[in-house]
Design an enzyme around this catalytic site. Structure first.
Site, PDB file in Angstrom:
ATOM      1  N   GLY A 113      -1.447  -9.887 -11.605  1.00  0.00           N
ATOM      2  CA  GLY A 113      -1.601  -9.041 -10.409  1.00  0.00           C
ATOM      3  C   GLY A 113      -0.354  -8.196 -10.180  1.00  0.00           C
ATOM      4  O   GLY A 113       0.600  -8.226 -10.958  1.00  0.00           O
ATOM      5  N   ASP A 164      -4.328 -16.816 -14.458  1.00  0.00           N
ATOM      6  CA  ASP A 164      -4.998 -15.855 -13.580  1.00  0.00           C
ATOM      7  C   ASP A 164      -6.501 -15.901 -13.866  1.00  0.00           C
ATOM      8  O   ASP A 164      -6.918 -16.044 -15.021  1.00  0.00           O
ATOM      9  CB  ASP A 164      -4.456 -14.425 -13.849  1.00  0.00           C
ATOM     10  CG  ASP A 164      -4.678 -13.491 -12.659  1.00  0.00           C
ATOM     11  OD1 ASP A 164      -3.686 -12.987 -12.111  1.00  0.00           O
ATOM     12  OD2 ASP A 164      -5.852 -13.299 -12.271  1.00  0.00           O
ATOM     13  N   ASN A 165      -7.329 -15.778 -12.830  1.00  0.00           N
ATOM     14  CA  ASN A 165      -8.793 -15.784 -13.084  1.00  0.00           C
ATOM     15  C   ASN A 165      -9.333 -14.369 -13.296  1.00  0.00           C
ATOM     16  O   ASN A 165     -10.534 -14.163 -13.438  1.00  0.00           O
ATOM     17  CB  ASN A 165      -9.533 -16.485 -11.930  1.00  0.00           C
ATOM     18  CG  ASN A 165      -9.463 -15.678 -10.617  1.00  0.00           C
ATOM     19  OD1 ASN A 165      -8.892 -14.576 -10.589  1.00  0.00           O
ATOM     20  ND2 ASN A 165     -10.023 -16.230  -9.560  1.00  0.00           N
ATOM     21  N   PHE A 210       1.073 -16.935  -6.686  1.00  0.00           N
ATOM     22  CA  PHE A 210       0.593 -15.673  -6.106  1.00  0.00           C
ATOM     23  C   PHE A 210      -0.926 -15.672  -5.973  1.00  0.00           C
ATOM     24  O   PHE A 210      -1.473 -14.924  -5.188  1.00  0.00           O
ATOM     25  CB  PHE A 210       0.958 -14.487  -7.015  1.00  0.00           C
ATOM     26  CG  PHE A 210       2.420 -14.213  -7.143  1.00  0.00           C
ATOM     27  CD1 PHE A 210       3.125 -14.578  -8.290  1.00  0.00           C
ATOM     28  CD2 PHE A 210       3.111 -13.590  -6.119  1.00  0.00           C
ATOM     29  CE1 PHE A 210       4.472 -14.317  -8.423  1.00  0.00           C
ATOM     30  CE2 PHE A 210       4.478 -13.318  -6.238  1.00  0.00           C
ATOM     31  CZ  PHE A 210       5.149 -13.685  -7.385  1.00  0.00           C
ATOM     32  N   SER A 227       3.543 -14.185   3.801  1.00  0.00           N
ATOM     33  CA  SER A 227       3.437 -12.803   4.261  1.00  0.00           C
ATOM     34  C   SER A 227       3.895 -12.662   5.704  1.00  0.00           C
ATOM     35  O   SER A 227       3.766 -13.587   6.500  1.00  0.00           O
ATOM     36  CB  SER A 227       1.968 -12.360   4.147  1.00  0.00           C
ATOM     37  OG  SER A 227       1.747 -11.193   4.885  1.00  0.00           O
ATOM     38  N   TYR A 232      -7.746 -13.911   6.195  1.00  0.00           N
ATOM     39  CA  TYR A 232      -6.709 -13.814   5.154  1.00  0.00           C
ATOM     40  C   TYR A 232      -5.365 -14.261   5.726  1.00  0.00           C
ATOM     41  O   TYR A 232      -4.696 -15.138   5.175  1.00  0.00           O
ATOM     42  CB  TYR A 232      -6.594 -12.380   4.633  1.00  0.00           C
ATOM     43  CG  TYR A 232      -5.253 -12.123   3.992  1.00  0.00           C
ATOM     44  CD1 TYR A 232      -4.241 -11.489   4.708  1.00  0.00           C
ATOM     45  CD2 TYR A 232      -4.980 -12.579   2.712  1.00  0.00           C
ATOM     46  CE1 TYR A 232      -2.991 -11.306   4.146  1.00  0.00           C
ATOM     47  CE2 TYR A 232      -3.736 -12.397   2.144  1.00  0.00           C
ATOM     48  CZ  TYR A 232      -2.738 -11.756   2.867  1.00  0.00           C
ATOM     49  OH  TYR A 232      -1.507 -11.587   2.310  1.00  0.00           O
ATOM     50  N   LYS A 239      -2.706 -17.799   5.018  1.00  0.00           N
ATOM     51  CA  LYS A 239      -1.263 -17.825   4.722  1.00  0.00           C
ATOM     52  C   LYS A 239      -0.587 -18.858   5.625  1.00  0.00           C
ATOM     53  O   LYS A 239       0.258 -19.632   5.191  1.00  0.00           O
ATOM     54  CB  LYS A 239      -0.646 -16.440   4.924  1.00  0.00           C
ATOM     55  CG  LYS A 239      -1.023 -15.430   3.871  1.00  0.00           C
ATOM     56  CD  LYS A 239      -0.576 -15.869   2.479  1.00  0.00           C
ATOM     57  CE  LYS A 239      -0.996 -14.889   1.406  1.00  0.00           C
ATOM     58  NZ  LYS A 239      -0.673 -15.382   0.045  1.00  0.00           N
ATOM     59  N   LEU A 262      -2.021   1.531   1.937  1.00  0.00           N
ATOM     60  CA  LEU A 262      -1.575   2.911   2.127  1.00  0.00           C
ATOM     61  C   LEU A 262      -1.112   3.598   0.854  1.00  0.00           C
ATOM     62  O   LEU A 262      -1.564   4.708   0.535  1.00  0.00           O
ATOM     63  CB  LEU A 262      -0.430   2.939   3.155  1.00  0.00           C
ATOM     64  CG  LEU A 262       0.213   4.308   3.419  1.00  0.00           C
ATOM     65  CD1 LEU A 262      -0.787   5.297   3.983  1.00  0.00           C
ATOM     66  CD2 LEU A 262       1.419   4.163   4.352  1.00  0.00           C
ATOM     67  N   ARG A 301       6.053  -0.205   9.504  1.00  0.00           N
ATOM     68  CA  ARG A 301       6.077  -1.336   8.595  1.00  0.00           C
ATOM     69  C   ARG A 301       7.410  -1.376   7.851  1.00  0.00           C
ATOM     70  O   ARG A 301       8.189  -0.425   7.897  1.00  0.00           O
ATOM     71  CB  ARG A 301       4.956  -1.213   7.543  1.00  0.00           C
ATOM     72  CG  ARG A 301       3.531  -1.257   8.109  1.00  0.00           C
ATOM     73  CD  ARG A 301       3.146  -2.638   8.558  1.00  0.00           C
ATOM     74  NE  ARG A 301       1.739  -2.704   8.961  1.00  0.00           N
ATOM     75  CZ  ARG A 301       1.277  -2.374  10.149  1.00  0.00           C
ATOM     76  NH1 ARG A 301       2.119  -1.929  11.073  1.00  0.00           N
ATOM     77  NH2 ARG A 301      -0.013  -2.502  10.439  1.00  0.00           N
TER      78      ARG A 301
HETATM   79  C1  WQD Z   1       0.055  -0.003   6.097  1.00  0.00           C
HETATM   80  C2  WQD Z   1      -0.016   1.034   7.210  1.00  0.00           C
HETATM   81  C3  WQD Z   1      -2.210   1.276   8.187  1.00  0.00           C
HETATM   82  C4  WQD Z   1      -4.184   2.872   4.653  1.00  0.00           C
HETATM   83  C5  WQD Z   1      -0.793  -5.167   3.890  1.00  0.00           C
HETATM   84  C6  WQD Z   1      -1.858  -6.019   3.308  1.00  0.00           C
HETATM   85  C7  WQD Z   1      -1.693  -7.448   3.699  1.00  0.00           C
HETATM   86  C8  WQD Z   1      -0.264  -7.885   3.531  1.00  0.00           C
HETATM   87  C9  WQD Z   1       0.739  -6.950   4.162  1.00  0.00           C
HETATM   88  C10 WQD Z   1       0.384  -9.121   1.643  1.00  0.00           C
HETATM   89  C11 WQD Z   1      -0.886   0.572   8.377  1.00  0.00           C
HETATM   90  C12 WQD Z   1      -1.774   2.553   7.477  1.00  0.00           C
HETATM   91  C13 WQD Z   1      -3.238   2.343   5.511  1.00  0.00           C
HETATM   92  C14 WQD Z   1      -4.715   4.173   4.893  1.00  0.00           C
HETATM   93  C15 WQD Z   1      -3.312   4.349   6.837  1.00  0.00           C
HETATM   94  N1  WQD Z   1       0.030  -7.958   2.145  1.00  0.00           N
HETATM   95  N2  WQD Z   1      -2.813   3.084   6.581  1.00  0.00           N
HETATM   96  N3  WQD Z   1      -4.248   4.863   5.982  1.00  0.00           N
HETATM   97  O1  WQD Z   1      -2.128  -3.449   6.701  1.00  0.00           O
HETATM   98  O2  WQD Z   1       0.394  -3.487   6.722  1.00  0.00           O
HETATM   99  O3  WQD Z   1      -0.941  -5.057   5.266  1.00  0.00           O
HETATM  100  O4  WQD Z   1       0.482  -5.657   3.618  1.00  0.00           O
HETATM  101  O5  WQD Z   1       0.414 -10.179   2.182  1.00  0.00           O
HETATM  102  O6  WQD Z   1      -2.528  -8.190   2.847  1.00  0.00           O
HETATM  103  O7  WQD Z   1      -3.075  -5.542   3.794  1.00  0.00           O
HETATM  104  O8  WQD Z   1      -0.774  -2.601   4.739  1.00  0.00           O
HETATM  105  O9  WQD Z   1      -0.971  -0.600   3.313  1.00  0.00           O
HETATM  106  O10 WQD Z   1      -3.057  -1.493   4.477  1.00  0.00           O
HETATM  107  O11 WQD Z   1      -1.299  -0.391   5.817  1.00  0.00           O
HETATM  108  O12 WQD Z   1      -2.903   4.997   7.825  1.00  0.00           O
HETATM  109  O13 WQD Z   1      -5.585   4.692   4.160  1.00  0.00           O
HETATM  110  O14 WQD Z   1      -0.668   2.201   6.695  1.00  0.00           O
HETATM  111  O15 WQD Z   1      -2.836   1.595   9.418  1.00  0.00           O
HETATM  112  O16 WQD Z   1      -0.292   1.061   9.573  1.00  0.00           O
HETATM  113  P1  WQD Z   1      -0.867  -3.629   5.973  1.00  0.00           P
HETATM  114  P2  WQD Z   1      -1.603  -1.256   4.508  1.00  0.00           P
END
Ligand code: WQD
Length: 346
Positions: A12, A33-34, A83, A127, A154, A158, A205, A236
């Site tokens: 991954g 890994d599966n 992981f 996380s 999810y 964790k 994102l 973030r």
């Molecule tokens: C980041 C920001 C969205 C997509 C992720 C994983 C979660 C965990 C932590 C591991 C947010 C914004 C996103 C888009 C956008 N990972 N966004 N348009 O939600 O913080 O969590 O990381 O444990 O499993 O999901 O990450 O990249 O989805 O979003 O505006 O098309 O980008 O609203 O503010 P997130 P993300």
């Protein structure tokens, strides 16, 4: 003889980059890994970067007998970096039982087998999601910040896994564990040989952003600009994937070198800096010269407004620091996306 580390989920995104750093730090790596969310040919990418092909076993960590056979085949194993998990927030809301089964049974199986094979160290991929939406006065979050109700099954898995590991260690198990709570991993290896390759339409994102920049996606939707943040978009802590991978090596070495004074320890792994979605977009445009087509749309259900980490503990105790900038990470993500296009992958 090289110390051997088992990496579950090693084909991954985070697992493959961590396998590279482990090999380059002199460890022997076995990947389990599966292949439910990755491709086996990632091991050839790891070999191309390091010159060493890791052993690979296509096994599901919820399959106890199969997992036992792997540990027996490759013993002695010094440590496990775990992981392997389902990690799509949205999917977990639709299929909670899949998430509770996969993400907890896999952890229980590994812990149960460790004493039998004399495996000492366990590094768990946790996380920042366990912090939920911290009160703004409590930002940046510390490891002692309260965990909050998860926003999704999810995120709950964790928290549950953290408790399973902690309770197993407290029961006197002959192992030591480190829980790494990471923020938002982004980017790709500087060689662009490995990187993030989500199946289908990306939920996260950065892959959606780079796919928009290269023309696969029409337009990036920014989920809300009416949050209580300086520019209204969510904040973030975006950490470069290679920095994150190195943190896993540092954590494993702390245990294997007998430096860990706790049976279970917790570290935030991030940059310590919060960045908004709009800031990130503008940074991407500046460092790549690519104009991004994006639009503001409504908020995404389940999104928290802002979270970033205090990483003093990892800096001081692990001796680990995030050394790359947001520009470095975004440039690597763009280079990776261009390589995927050049290779005809997408
Ligand atoms: C980041 C920001 C969205 C997509 C992720 C994983 C979660 C965990 C932590 C591991 C947010 C914004 C996103 C888009 C956008 N990972 N966004 N348009 O939600 O913080 O969590 O990381 O444990 O499993 O999901 O990450 O990249 O989805 O979003 O505006 O098309 O980008 O609203 O503010 P997130 P993300």
């Amino acid at each position: 003889m090289k110390k051997r580390i088992l990496v579950t989920g090693g084909t991954g995104f985070i697992g493959s980059h961590t396998s590279v750093e482990l090999i380059e730090s002199g460890y022997d790596v076995v990947i389990v890994d599966n292949l439910s969310n990755s491709k086996a040919d990632v091991i050839y990418g790891i070999e191309k970067i390091t010159g060493i092909r890791p052993a690979f076993e296509q096994v599901d960590c919820t399959d106890l007998p199969a997992l036992e056979n792997v540990l027996r085949k490759y013993q002695p194993i010094e440590g496990i970096i775990h992981f392997a998990a389902s990690k799509a927030v949205g999917e977990s809301v639709k299929e909670p039982l899949k998430y509770y089964r996969n993400n907890t049974v896999s952890t229980i199986n590994l812990l149960e087998l460790m004493p039998q094979f004399g495996i000492k160290g366990f590094i768990f991929s946790s996380s920042c999601t366990v912090y939920g939406q911290p009160n703004t006065e409590n930002l940046p979050v510390r490891e002692t910040s309260p965990r909050q109700d998860a926003e999704s099954p999810y995120g709950n898995t964790k928290k549950i896994d953290e408790d399973i590991i902690t309770d197993f260690c407290k029961s006197g198990a002959p192992i030591q564990a480190i829980l790494l709570r990471y923020f938002n991993p982004i980017g790709a290896h500087p060689t662009a040989i490995i990187g993030e390759l989500p199946n289908g339409v990306p939920a996260n994102l950065i892959p959606y952003l780079t796919q928009t920049a290269i023309g696969i996606r029409e337009c990036l939707s920014v989920f809300g600009d009416d949050y209580n943040t300086p520019d209204g978009s969510c904040i973030r802590d975006y950490i470069y994937i290679v920095d994150l991978a190195k943190a896993h090596v540092a954590a494993m070495e702390r245990i294997l070198n007998g430096k860990s004074d706790k049976q279970v320890d917790i570290f935030n792994i991030g940059t310590g800096t919060g960045v908004s979605v709009l800031e990130l977009i503008h940074t991407f445009e500046k460092c790549t010269g690519v104009k991004l087509n994006y639009k503001i749309v409504g908020r995404r259900a389940g999104d928290i407004e802002q979270v970033w980490g205090n990483v003093d503990k990892a800096n001081k105790i692990l001796g680990w620091h995030a050394t790359h900038t947001l520009e470095d990470a975004l440039s690597s993500a763009w280079k990776w996306q261009q390589k995927l296009r050049a290779d005809g992958v997408m």
